[in-house]
Design an enzyme around this catalytic site. Sequence first.
Site, PDB file in Angstrom:
ATOM      1  N   THR A  19     -17.435 -25.607  -8.840  1.00 31.98           N
ATOM      2  CA  THR A  19     -17.690 -26.803  -8.032  1.00 31.98           C
ATOM      3  C   THR A  19     -17.619 -28.079  -8.859  1.00 31.98           C
ATOM      4  O   THR A  19     -17.163 -29.110  -8.381  1.00 31.98           O
ATOM      5  CB  THR A  19     -19.083 -26.678  -7.367  1.00 31.98           C
ATOM      6  OG1 THR A  19     -19.058 -25.544  -6.519  1.00 31.98           O
ATOM      7  CG2 THR A  19     -19.438 -27.906  -6.554  1.00 31.98           C
ATOM      8  N   SER A  38     -16.014 -19.465  -9.639  1.00 32.51           N
ATOM      9  CA  SER A  38     -16.635 -18.504 -10.560  1.00 32.51           C
ATOM     10  C   SER A  38     -16.672 -17.055 -10.047  1.00 32.51           C
ATOM     11  O   SER A  38     -16.733 -16.141 -10.860  1.00 32.51           O
ATOM     12  CB  SER A  38     -18.010 -18.976 -11.019  1.00 32.51           C
ATOM     13  OG  SER A  38     -18.987 -18.821 -10.042  1.00 32.51           O
ATOM     14  N   THR A  54     -21.243 -22.122 -10.481  1.00 29.48           N
ATOM     15  CA  THR A  54     -22.636 -21.695 -10.630  1.00 29.48           C
ATOM     16  C   THR A  54     -22.884 -20.279 -10.130  1.00 29.48           C
ATOM     17  O   THR A  54     -23.878 -19.657 -10.512  1.00 29.48           O
ATOM     18  CB  THR A  54     -23.570 -22.650  -9.868  1.00 29.48           C
ATOM     19  OG1 THR A  54     -23.174 -22.685  -8.491  1.00 29.48           O
ATOM     20  CG2 THR A  54     -23.541 -24.041 -10.452  1.00 29.48           C
ATOM     21  N   ASP A  55     -21.979 -19.771  -9.272  1.00 28.18           N
ATOM     22  CA  ASP A  55     -22.259 -18.470  -8.646  1.00 28.18           C
ATOM     23  C   ASP A  55     -22.448 -17.350  -9.672  1.00 28.18           C
ATOM     24  O   ASP A  55     -23.285 -16.472  -9.494  1.00 28.18           O
ATOM     25  CB  ASP A  55     -21.127 -18.097  -7.674  1.00 28.18           C
ATOM     26  CG  ASP A  55     -21.136 -18.949  -6.412  1.00 28.18           C
ATOM     27  OD1 ASP A  55     -22.049 -19.789  -6.258  1.00 28.18           O
ATOM     28  OD2 ASP A  55     -20.232 -18.780  -5.568  1.00 28.18           O
TER      29      ASP A  55
HETATM   30  N1  ASP Z   1     -20.722 -22.624  -5.546  1.00 29.12           N
HETATM   31  C1  ASP Z   1     -20.033 -22.437  -6.736  1.00 29.12           C
HETATM   32  C2  ASP Z   1     -20.326 -23.512  -7.774  1.00 29.12           C
HETATM   33  O1  ASP Z   1     -21.376 -24.050  -7.729  1.00 29.12           O
HETATM   34  C3  ASP Z   1     -18.616 -22.098  -6.665  1.00 29.12           C
HETATM   35  C4  ASP Z   1     -18.323 -21.350  -7.906  1.00 29.12           C
HETATM   36  O2  ASP Z   1     -19.226 -20.674  -8.389  1.00 29.12           O
HETATM   37  O3  ASP Z   1     -17.228 -21.463  -8.416  1.00 29.12           O
HETATM   38  O4  ASP Z   1     -19.564 -23.817  -8.633  1.00 29.12           O
END
Ligand code: ASP
Length: 335
Positions: A14, A59, A91-92
């Site tokens: 993200t 991710s 973050t995932d």
């Molecule tokens: N929601 C995720 C992020 O915060 C998407 C990911 O993990 O790529 O980056």
Amino acid sequence: MTRPTIAVGALGGTIASTSSVADGSEIVPTLTAERLAAAVPGLASVADVRAETLAQLPSPSLDEPTILRTLLWAREVVDAGATGVVITQGTDTLEESAYLLDLFWDRPEPLVVTGAMRSPQAAGADGPANLLTAVRCAAERQSRERGALVAFDDEIHQARWVAKTDSMATGAFRSPVFGPIGRCVEAEVGYGVPAGRVPPLRLSSGQETGDPRVPLVTTYLGDDGYLLDAIRADEVDGVVVAGFGAGHVSPTMAQAIGRLARQVPVVFASRTGSGPTGRAMYGYPGSEIDLIERGAVGAGWLPPVKARLLLWALALRGPLARADVAAEFEARGRL
Ligand code: ASP
């Protein structure tokens, strides 16, 4: 005083995602590491930043070999003179990448992972603030000898304990039980605990191309072992079971674990998200005592996804003896 040199490696997520539609939805990773660094006010006054795009992936599309390649890149830039390293990613799966990096990070220099919950085009985007915190953290001498760290929302967490505990909030990361070990306040990074870490695992030359198969099975009310029994022992290098409470399962599931543990290492962890597996408290079928007697190994304080990564990392060495697995979990899954 010479300015620190911080290498920033971007993997996507993200923090690097933009939208090409009018309402700002359907974001995908597009920004390079240079663009991420250029968007942070005041970054150049903190450190000499060397930015490099390593991948542009969401991710959930990352995998262990990509993270090991990232580790090798981080070693190279440190060996070439960087005083610290920052990795940006989605973050995932951040808690998993950070722990895998931590397991093998064998340099005193800080290796700091960060990301964002809001995209760069969103109101109140948190990416620039998180990247600034991460670079400050990586540039701070007190961050040395702490293995891999996660900097997020002004807090600093140990890779070993941090978890994503909210799917949408900007303060998505917590370290259950232990809490953050540091904070970044008014540009100053401070720690509440002295430096120190569990010694890293050795990554021998050639091992970085391995990709062992270590599935994770979460148990549930009335679990009859259907999923675990579907695993063919000759096709896996180890299995992790996320059990109830302190690592418990149903009697039928306990039998399935016993059958599998005779063939490959089986580790049981707690699916609760906080607290360790038991060792000697409960004695019923499916309890921790029963599972240990059947040959399984308790993950200790490591949550299921990190227990899975530790088993995966150990399996890079080749077929594993139960005693070696138990010894590593004793050393790395305990406080
Ligand atoms: N929601 C995720 C992020 O915060 C998407 C990911 O993990 O790529 O980056």
